[in-house]
Design a protein around this motif. Sequence first.
Motif, PDB file in Angstrom:
ATOM      1  N   LYS A 283       3.674  10.462  -6.952  1.00  0.00           N
ATOM      2  CA  LYS A 283       4.654  10.812  -7.994  1.00  0.00           C
ATOM      3  C   LYS A 283       3.960  11.148  -9.305  1.00  0.00           C
ATOM      4  O   LYS A 283       4.341  12.106  -9.997  1.00  0.00           O
ATOM      5  CB  LYS A 283       5.619   9.644  -8.186  1.00  0.00           C
ATOM      6  CG  LYS A 283       6.705   9.920  -9.195  1.00  0.00           C
ATOM      7  CD  LYS A 283       7.643   8.731  -9.321  1.00  0.00           C
ATOM      8  CE  LYS A 283       8.728   9.018 -10.338  1.00  0.00           C
ATOM      9  NZ  LYS A 283       9.639   7.840 -10.498  1.00  0.00           N
ATOM     10  N   ARG A 284       2.929  10.369  -9.657  1.00  0.00           N
ATOM     11  CA  ARG A 284       2.188  10.633 -10.886  1.00  0.00           C
ATOM     12  C   ARG A 284       1.485  11.991 -10.829  1.00  0.00           C
ATOM     13  O   ARG A 284       1.498  12.760 -11.810  1.00  0.00           O
ATOM     14  CB  ARG A 284       1.168   9.511 -11.118  1.00  0.00           C
ATOM     15  CG  ARG A 284       0.473   9.559 -12.463  1.00  0.00           C
ATOM     16  CD  ARG A 284      -0.221   8.252 -12.765  1.00  0.00           C
ATOM     17  NE  ARG A 284      -1.135   7.867 -11.711  1.00  0.00           N
ATOM     18  CZ  ARG A 284      -0.919   6.876 -10.833  1.00  0.00           C
ATOM     19  NH1 ARG A 284       0.211   6.187 -10.897  1.00  0.00           N
ATOM     20  NH2 ARG A 284      -1.808   6.573  -9.909  1.00  0.00           N
ATOM     21  N   GLU A 285       0.872  12.313  -9.697  1.00  0.00           N
ATOM     22  CA  GLU A 285       0.230  13.615  -9.548  1.00  0.00           C
ATOM     23  C   GLU A 285       1.242  14.753  -9.642  1.00  0.00           C
ATOM     24  O   GLU A 285       0.971  15.795 -10.249  1.00  0.00           O
ATOM     25  CB  GLU A 285      -0.509  13.676  -8.207  1.00  0.00           C
ATOM     26  CG  GLU A 285      -1.736  12.766  -8.141  1.00  0.00           C
ATOM     27  CD  GLU A 285      -2.418  12.859  -6.798  1.00  0.00           C
ATOM     28  OE1 GLU A 285      -1.874  13.577  -5.912  1.00  0.00           O
ATOM     29  OE2 GLU A 285      -3.481  12.233  -6.625  1.00  0.00           O
ATOM     30  N   ARG A 286       2.415  14.562  -9.023  1.00  0.00           N
ATOM     31  CA  ARG A 286       3.443  15.604  -9.091  1.00  0.00           C
ATOM     32  C   ARG A 286       3.925  15.822 -10.522  1.00  0.00           C
ATOM     33  O   ARG A 286       4.141  16.971 -10.946  1.00  0.00           O
ATOM     34  CB  ARG A 286       4.610  15.213  -8.179  1.00  0.00           C
ATOM     35  CG  ARG A 286       5.685  16.270  -8.067  1.00  0.00           C
ATOM     36  CD  ARG A 286       6.670  15.949  -6.978  1.00  0.00           C
ATOM     37  NE  ARG A 286       7.324  14.671  -7.165  1.00  0.00           N
ATOM     38  CZ  ARG A 286       7.070  13.570  -6.458  1.00  0.00           C
ATOM     39  NH1 ARG A 286       6.133  13.597  -5.516  1.00  0.00           N
ATOM     40  NH2 ARG A 286       7.714  12.449  -6.695  1.00  0.00           N
ATOM     41  N   GLU A 287       4.087  14.742 -11.292  1.00  0.00           N
ATOM     42  CA  GLU A 287       4.508  14.886 -12.689  1.00  0.00           C
ATOM     43  C   GLU A 287       3.439  15.595 -13.521  1.00  0.00           C
ATOM     44  O   GLU A 287       3.772  16.414 -14.395  1.00  0.00           O
ATOM     45  CB  GLU A 287       4.811  13.509 -13.269  1.00  0.00           C
ATOM     46  CG  GLU A 287       6.065  12.863 -12.684  1.00  0.00           C
ATOM     47  CD  GLU A 287       6.295  11.480 -13.235  1.00  0.00           C
ATOM     48  OE1 GLU A 287       5.400  10.990 -13.975  1.00  0.00           O
ATOM     49  OE2 GLU A 287       7.350  10.883 -12.942  1.00  0.00           O
TER      50      GLU A 287
ATOM     51  N   ALA B 215       0.832  -1.205   0.000  1.00  0.00           N
ATOM     52  CA  ALA B 215       0.000   0.000   0.000  1.00  0.00           C
ATOM     53  C   ALA B 215       0.866   1.255   0.000  1.00  0.00           C
ATOM     54  O   ALA B 215       0.536   2.255  -0.650  1.00  0.00           O
ATOM     55  CB  ALA B 215      -0.931  -0.008   1.214  1.00  0.00           C
ATOM     56  N   ALA B 216       2.002   1.212   0.732  1.00  0.00           N
ATOM     57  CA  ALA B 216       2.883   2.377   0.759  1.00  0.00           C
ATOM     58  C   ALA B 216       3.493   2.638  -0.621  1.00  0.00           C
ATOM     59  O   ALA B 216       3.594   3.792  -1.052  1.00  0.00           O
ATOM     60  CB  ALA B 216       3.988   2.151   1.790  1.00  0.00           C
ATOM     61  N   ARG B 217       3.882   1.573  -1.344  1.00  0.00           N
ATOM     62  CA  ARG B 217       4.429   1.755  -2.697  1.00  0.00           C
ATOM     63  C   ARG B 217       3.369   2.314  -3.645  1.00  0.00           C
ATOM     64  O   ARG B 217       3.661   3.188  -4.476  1.00  0.00           O
ATOM     65  CB  ARG B 217       4.959   0.424  -3.230  1.00  0.00           C
ATOM     66  CG  ARG B 217       6.177  -0.109  -2.485  1.00  0.00           C
ATOM     67  CD  ARG B 217       6.838  -1.224  -3.265  1.00  0.00           C
ATOM     68  NE  ARG B 217       7.807  -1.932  -2.449  1.00  0.00           N
ATOM     69  CZ  ARG B 217       7.565  -3.088  -1.840  1.00  0.00           C
ATOM     70  NH1 ARG B 217       6.378  -3.660  -1.965  1.00  0.00           N
ATOM     71  NH2 ARG B 217       8.505  -3.680  -1.109  1.00  0.00           N
ATOM     72  N   ALA B 218       2.137   1.805  -3.556  1.00  0.00           N
ATOM     73  CA  ALA B 218       1.069   2.308  -4.421  1.00  0.00           C
ATOM     74  C   ALA B 218       0.783   3.779  -4.137  1.00  0.00           C
ATOM     75  O   ALA B 218       0.592   4.580  -5.063  1.00  0.00           O
ATOM     76  CB  ALA B 218      -0.195   1.469  -4.218  1.00  0.00           C
ATOM     77  N   GLU B 219       0.791   4.160  -2.842  1.00  0.00           N
ATOM     78  CA  GLU B 219       0.555   5.567  -2.498  1.00  0.00           C
ATOM     79  C   GLU B 219       1.691   6.454  -3.001  1.00  0.00           C
ATOM     80  O   GLU B 219       1.467   7.565  -3.508  1.00  0.00           O
ATOM     81  CB  GLU B 219       0.437   5.694  -0.980  1.00  0.00           C
ATOM     82  CG  GLU B 219       0.093   7.085  -0.479  1.00  0.00           C
ATOM     83  CD  GLU B 219      -1.300   7.524  -0.875  1.00  0.00           C
ATOM     84  OE1 GLU B 219      -1.567   8.733  -0.814  1.00  0.00           O
ATOM     85  OE2 GLU B 219      -2.113   6.654  -1.241  1.00  0.00           O
ATOM     86  N   ALA B 220       2.939   5.979  -2.890  1.00  0.00           N
ATOM     87  CA  ALA B 220       4.077   6.765  -3.389  1.00  0.00           C
ATOM     88  C   ALA B 220       4.010   6.925  -4.912  1.00  0.00           C
ATOM     89  O   ALA B 220       4.305   8.004  -5.448  1.00  0.00           O
ATOM     90  CB  ALA B 220       5.383   6.096  -2.972  1.00  0.00           C
ATOM     91  N   ALA B 221       3.610   5.853  -5.632  1.00  0.00           N
ATOM     92  CA  ALA B 221       3.491   5.957  -7.089  1.00  0.00           C
ATOM     93  C   ALA B 221       2.390   6.936  -7.486  1.00  0.00           C
ATOM     94  O   ALA B 221       2.547   7.709  -8.440  1.00  0.00           O
ATOM     95  CB  ALA B 221       3.209   4.572  -7.687  1.00  0.00           C
TER      96      ALA B 221
END
Length: 302
Positions: free
Chosen positions: A171-175, A162-168
Amino acid sequence: MQAYLAEKYMSGPKADAILSRTAPKKKKKRKAETQAKSMFVDEDAGWGDERREEEDEMEDAVVAKDRSFKKRRVVPAEEDSGWATVREGVKEETPPIPMDEQPLVVDEPSQPFVGGLLTGDQLRKALPKPVVKAEPLSREEEEAAQETVYRDASGRKIDTKAARAEAARKKREREEKEAQKMEWGKGLVQKEEAAKLKKQLEKNKTLPFARTADDQELNEEQKAKDRWNDPAAAFLTKKTAKGPRKPQYTGPPPPPNRFGIKPGYRWDGVDRGNGFEKKFFQRQNERKRTTAAGYEWSVDDM
């Protein structure tokens, strides 16, 4: 004291032995002490022999009085305690020792330990090796033991998936935000040029592969271009203006400045100044508004 106890409270051969051993000696000792004391008694005092006689009479009276007592019966300790058993105690069984707390049984070394300077191999051979019997683990248990457990500051477990999915996702929103920011930072001229280029590419799909000098559309497009450094533009151009002219900015109206200078024809419409011109005109407008308000207040009827 021992003879007195044997005489009054004891019976049997042990009491007879104590009485036979101690009774004659006491009588002889008393006589000897009486004779020794009588030798040094002052005749003028007159109370030494009389005191000894009174003591002897008291002892005889006590002994005569004690003879009337009956011998005590010897009672066993468990009967003479005075306590009554209400319920027998329950013996608790000691729990078995766990496997991890049981002592390790090691084999005795075949050779005795020799002190002195030893190498690592010699020391490992000399020291006894503990025998530990470990049960084989299943595949699931091995994977669970090898998996790393991550925890936060409060000690709770963290789900790594879940932590990896939240980080991805972050990151997508920031890009996406950075891409939008880059799109907003572009000027109007660049956007118009990109639109024209896209339109031209769509048009080129229907054009033939080769364009020769007889292409009428291409010739008209080349003639319509206005080149400020073209020496033949004065007599070949169809425009009413005389002579070549430098290109000027034709986009949206730019922000004003103190000197009234127009932007160059290559300006993309983005104001990259530090905001001084805007503050300058705001200050001028505030001064004019303050002057007008003061004049109106001065002429107003009080």
